[in-house]
Design a protein around this motif. Structure first.
Motif, PDB file in Angstrom:
ATOM      1  N   GLN A  65       0.804  -1.264  -0.018  1.00  0.00           N
ATOM      2  CA  GLN A  65      -0.001   0.132   0.129  1.00  0.00           C
ATOM      3  C   GLN A  65       0.719   1.284  -0.054  1.00  0.00           C
ATOM      4  N   LEU A  66       2.072   1.161   0.364  1.00  0.00           N
ATOM      5  CA  LEU A  66       2.876   2.323   0.670  1.00  0.00           C
ATOM      6  C   LEU A  66       3.867   2.370  -0.516  1.00  0.00           C
ATOM      7  N   GLY A  67       3.594   1.272  -1.586  1.00  0.00           N
ATOM      8  CA  GLY A  67       4.315   1.522  -2.800  1.00  0.00           C
ATOM      9  C   GLY A  67       5.759   0.915  -2.656  1.00  0.00           C
ATOM     10  N   VAL A  68       5.812  -0.094  -1.765  1.00  0.00           N
ATOM     11  CA  VAL A  68       7.324  -0.474  -1.644  1.00  0.00           C
ATOM     12  C   VAL A  68       7.468  -1.745  -2.413  1.00  0.00           C
ATOM     13  N   ASP A  69       8.432  -1.781  -3.198  1.00  0.00           N
ATOM     14  CA  ASP A  69       8.531  -3.259  -4.047  1.00  0.00           C
ATOM     15  C   ASP A  69       9.193  -4.205  -3.192  1.00  0.00           C
ATOM     16  N   TRP A  70      10.241  -3.783  -2.328  1.00  0.00           N
ATOM     17  CA  TRP A  70      10.874  -5.090  -1.687  1.00  0.00           C
ATOM     18  C   TRP A  70      10.726  -5.323  -0.266  1.00  0.00           C
ATOM     19  N   VAL A  71      10.408  -6.248   0.350  1.00  0.00           N
ATOM     20  CA  VAL A  71       9.997  -6.683   1.532  1.00  0.00           C
ATOM     21  C   VAL A  71      11.119  -7.564   1.848  1.00  0.00           C
ATOM     22  N   GLU A  72      11.488  -7.727   3.354  1.00  0.00           N
ATOM     23  CA  GLU A  72      12.690  -8.635   3.719  1.00  0.00           C
ATOM     24  C   GLU A  72      11.733  -9.380   4.948  1.00  0.00           C
ATOM     25  N   ASN A  73      12.181 -10.744   5.199  1.00  0.00           N
ATOM     26  CA  ASN A  73      11.481 -11.418   6.233  1.00  0.00           C
ATOM     27  C   ASN A  73      12.619 -12.594   6.764  1.00  0.00           C
ATOM     28  N   ASP A  74      12.147 -13.245   7.640  1.00  0.00           N
ATOM     29  CA  ASP A  74      12.895 -14.262   8.239  1.00  0.00           C
ATOM     30  C   ASP A  74      12.172 -15.564   8.224  1.00  0.00           C
ATOM     31  N   VAL A  75      13.199 -16.436   8.009  1.00  0.00           N
ATOM     32  CA  VAL A  75      12.455 -18.083   7.852  1.00  0.00           C
ATOM     33  C   VAL A  75      13.118 -19.006   8.884  1.00  0.00           C
ATOM     34  N   GLN A  76      12.293 -19.695   9.586  1.00  0.00           N
ATOM     35  CA  GLN A  76      12.795 -20.826  10.353  1.00  0.00           C
ATOM     36  C   GLN A  76      11.889 -21.988  10.132  1.00  0.00           C
ATOM     37  N   ARG A  77      12.161 -23.214  10.930  1.00  0.00           N
ATOM     38  CA  ARG A  77      11.520 -24.441  10.599  1.00  0.00           C
ATOM     39  C   ARG A  77      10.799 -24.961  12.025  1.00  0.00           C
ATOM     40  N   THR A  78       9.809 -25.427  11.656  1.00  0.00           N
ATOM     41  CA  THR A  78       8.978 -25.972  12.819  1.00  0.00           C
ATOM     42  C   THR A  78       9.578 -27.545  13.279  1.00  0.00           C
ATOM     43  N   ARG A  79       8.744 -28.064  14.244  1.00  0.00           N
ATOM     44  CA  ARG A  79       9.114 -29.262  14.452  1.00  0.00           C
ATOM     45  C   ARG A  79       8.943 -30.370  13.576  1.00  0.00           C
ATOM     46  N   ASP A  80       7.912 -30.209  12.797  1.00  0.00           N
ATOM     47  CA  ASP A  80       7.572 -31.277  11.683  1.00  0.00           C
ATOM     48  C   ASP A  80       8.080 -30.613  10.341  1.00  0.00           C
ATOM     49  N   GLY A  81       9.053 -29.980  10.184  1.00  0.00           N
ATOM     50  CA  GLY A  81       9.703 -29.601   8.965  1.00  0.00           C
ATOM     51  C   GLY A  81       9.035 -28.521   8.154  1.00  0.00           C
ATOM     52  N   VAL A  82       7.962 -27.523   8.587  1.00  0.00           N
ATOM     53  CA  VAL A  82       7.565 -26.606   7.803  1.00  0.00           C
ATOM     54  C   VAL A  82       8.224 -25.511   8.108  1.00  0.00           C
ATOM     55  N   LEU A  83       8.510 -24.520   7.032  1.00  0.00           N
ATOM     56  CA  LEU A  83       9.120 -23.362   6.945  1.00  0.00           C
ATOM     57  C   LEU A  83       8.101 -22.218   7.188  1.00  0.00           C
ATOM     58  N   VAL A  84       8.370 -21.355   8.437  1.00  0.00           N
ATOM     59  CA  VAL A  84       7.510 -20.286   8.905  1.00  0.00           C
ATOM     60  C   VAL A  84       8.185 -18.805   8.637  1.00  0.00           C
ATOM     61  N   VAL A  85       7.399 -17.892   8.708  1.00  0.00           N
ATOM     62  CA  VAL A  85       8.311 -16.756   8.752  1.00  0.00           C
ATOM     63  C   VAL A  85       7.886 -15.853  10.100  1.00  0.00           C
ATOM     64  N   ILE A  86       9.088 -15.713  10.550  1.00  0.00           N
ATOM     65  CA  ILE A  86       9.148 -15.171  12.011  1.00  0.00           C
ATOM     66  C   ILE A  86      10.507 -15.189  12.522  1.00  0.00           C
ATOM     67  N   HIS A  87      10.854 -13.928  13.282  1.00  0.00           N
ATOM     68  CA  HIS A  87      12.228 -13.308  13.425  1.00  0.00           C
ATOM     69  C   HIS A  87      12.887 -14.251  14.772  1.00  0.00           C
ATOM     70  N   ALA A 110      11.383 -24.201  17.085  1.00  0.00           N
ATOM     71  CA  ALA A 110      11.628 -25.470  16.660  1.00  0.00           C
ATOM     72  C   ALA A 110      11.006 -26.851  17.461  1.00  0.00           C
ATOM     73  N   ASP A 111      10.456 -26.458  18.426  1.00  0.00           N
ATOM     74  CA  ASP A 111       9.620 -27.309  19.524  1.00  0.00           C
ATOM     75  C   ASP A 111       8.090 -27.330  19.278  1.00  0.00           C
ATOM     76  N   PHE A 112       7.626 -26.572  18.159  1.00  0.00           N
ATOM     77  CA  PHE A 112       6.086 -26.551  17.821  1.00  0.00           C
ATOM     78  C   PHE A 112       6.013 -26.985  16.362  1.00  0.00           C
ATOM     79  N   THR A 113       4.785 -27.669  16.388  1.00  0.00           N
ATOM     80  CA  THR A 113       4.430 -28.161  14.824  1.00  0.00           C
ATOM     81  C   THR A 113       3.865 -27.024  14.151  1.00  0.00           C
ATOM     82  N   ALA A 114       3.658 -26.986  12.843  1.00  0.00           N
ATOM     83  CA  ALA A 114       3.047 -25.992  12.013  1.00  0.00           C
ATOM     84  C   ALA A 114       1.671 -25.902  12.535  1.00  0.00           C
ATOM     85  N   ALA A 115       1.040 -26.905  12.865  1.00  0.00           N
ATOM     86  CA  ALA A 115      -0.261 -26.663  13.042  1.00  0.00           C
ATOM     87  C   ALA A 115      -0.591 -25.969  14.476  1.00  0.00           C
ATOM     88  N   GLU A 116       0.375 -26.205  15.516  1.00  0.00           N
ATOM     89  CA  GLU A 116       0.215 -25.595  16.817  1.00  0.00           C
ATOM     90  C   GLU A 116       0.594 -24.190  16.541  1.00  0.00           C
TER      91      GLU A 116
END
Length: 297
Positions: A65-87, A110-116
């Motif tokens: 909405q602000l017209g920004v082309d680039w976004v930055e994020n942080d990727v980690q992995r849950t206990r059951d191997g799903v990649l999630v975006v959190i710092h 890393a101690d929680f499943t993606a569903a949790e």
């Protein structure tokens, strides 16, 4: 890696300073050049995180909405191997994990499943209007960035805690069609504070652009230039001489190395970073930085 001539913006008056034992030609950037020459990329840190909950789809949309082309994020992995975006490597600061799972201290991602994790409120801490916002999976995040026609600077967070996460990231990127030429050309950079992680990713997919988060010594730059396209330092460590030194080297994709500095949230700091010659500014307040650089509208 081949050393390139230091780029000088058209119309600028160059100067020479000493960096260690070497003389470096620096590009000068006047206020007029700032508005008319090559623009500095404004990169929304964890999305537009000053206004919306960080690393959520709401923050991606607010940046759009602000017209920004680039976004930055942080990727980690849950206990059951799903990649999630959190710092953070734990869930305490940006979710209600303590309330939902009171007996699960220290609430490591890393101690929680993606569903949790999908049950958690990742927005209520930012404001009532964001209550119920969820921690996105990387797949959902990629789809939203694509839908908004934005670009992504992705950080692999704490890779030492997630062995093999580089392969997981590449697999999801491939399945979501982010490893085609359209994205690889100028829509995706993967960065990390870990040189080992970046080298691993570069070795597996040399066509993916990468960035190193930190301020390596000038003497180490030829080594970094073998496997990374960007050197992305904290703004307090940036000088014009250092930026020029980085940009004098060619990276693994035949372009000069780039410099994106973080985290710059105030107008004076943004203008100083631009005068120092950086290629991009990573910021929680992309609207403030864009206005300071004359890049609004």
């Amino acid at each position: 890696m081949r050393k390139l001539p230091v780029p000088v913006r058209t119309g600028a008056v160059s100067s020479v300073v000493l960096l260690g034992a070497a003389a470096v030609v620096l590009p000068a950037l006047s206020s007029q050049a700032l508005a008319t020459e090559d623009q500095v990329a404004v990169i929304a840190h964890r999305g537009a995180s000053a206004q919306a909950p960080e690393n959520t789809l709401a923050a991606v949309d607010r940046a759009d909405q602000l017209g920004v082309d680039w976004v930055e994020n942080d990727v980690q992995r849950t206990r059951d191997g799903v990649l999630v975006v959190i710092h953070d490597t734990d869930l305490q600061r940006t979710t209600n994990a303590e309330q939902v799972f009171p007996g699960r201290s220290p609430w490591k991602v890393a101690d929680f499943t993606a569903a949790e994790i999908s049950r958690l409120d990742a927005g209520g801490w930012k404001g009532e209007e964001y209550a119920g916002t969820r921690v996105p999976t990387l797949r959902d995040y990629l789809r939203r960035v694509d839908a908004n026609d934005q670009k992504l600077l992705m950080e692999i967070k704490a890779p030492e805690q997630y062995p093999g996460i580089e392969d997981d990231v590449l697999r999801v990127l491939a399945e979501e069609r982010w490893l085609n030429q359209r994205h690889l050309r100028n829509r995706l950079v993967v960065q990390s504070f870990s040189t080992d992680s970046i080298r691993t990713l570069h070795g597996a997919r040399p066509d993916v652009r990468t960035g190193f988060l930190g301020t390596p010594s000038p003497a180490a730059l030829p080594w970094y230039a073998q496997f990374t396209d960007q050197i992305n330092p904290k703004h307090s460590t940036v000088t014009a001489a250092y930026v020029a030194a980085v940009q004098s080297f060619g990276g693994p994709h035949g372009r000069r190395l780039e410099v994106n500095t973080w985290t710059v949230n105030e107008a004076p700091e943004a203008r100083l970073a631009a005068r120092n010659g950086v290629d991009g500014i990573i910021t929680n307040t992309p609207d403030v930085v864009a206005e300071a650089l004359g890049q609004v509208g």
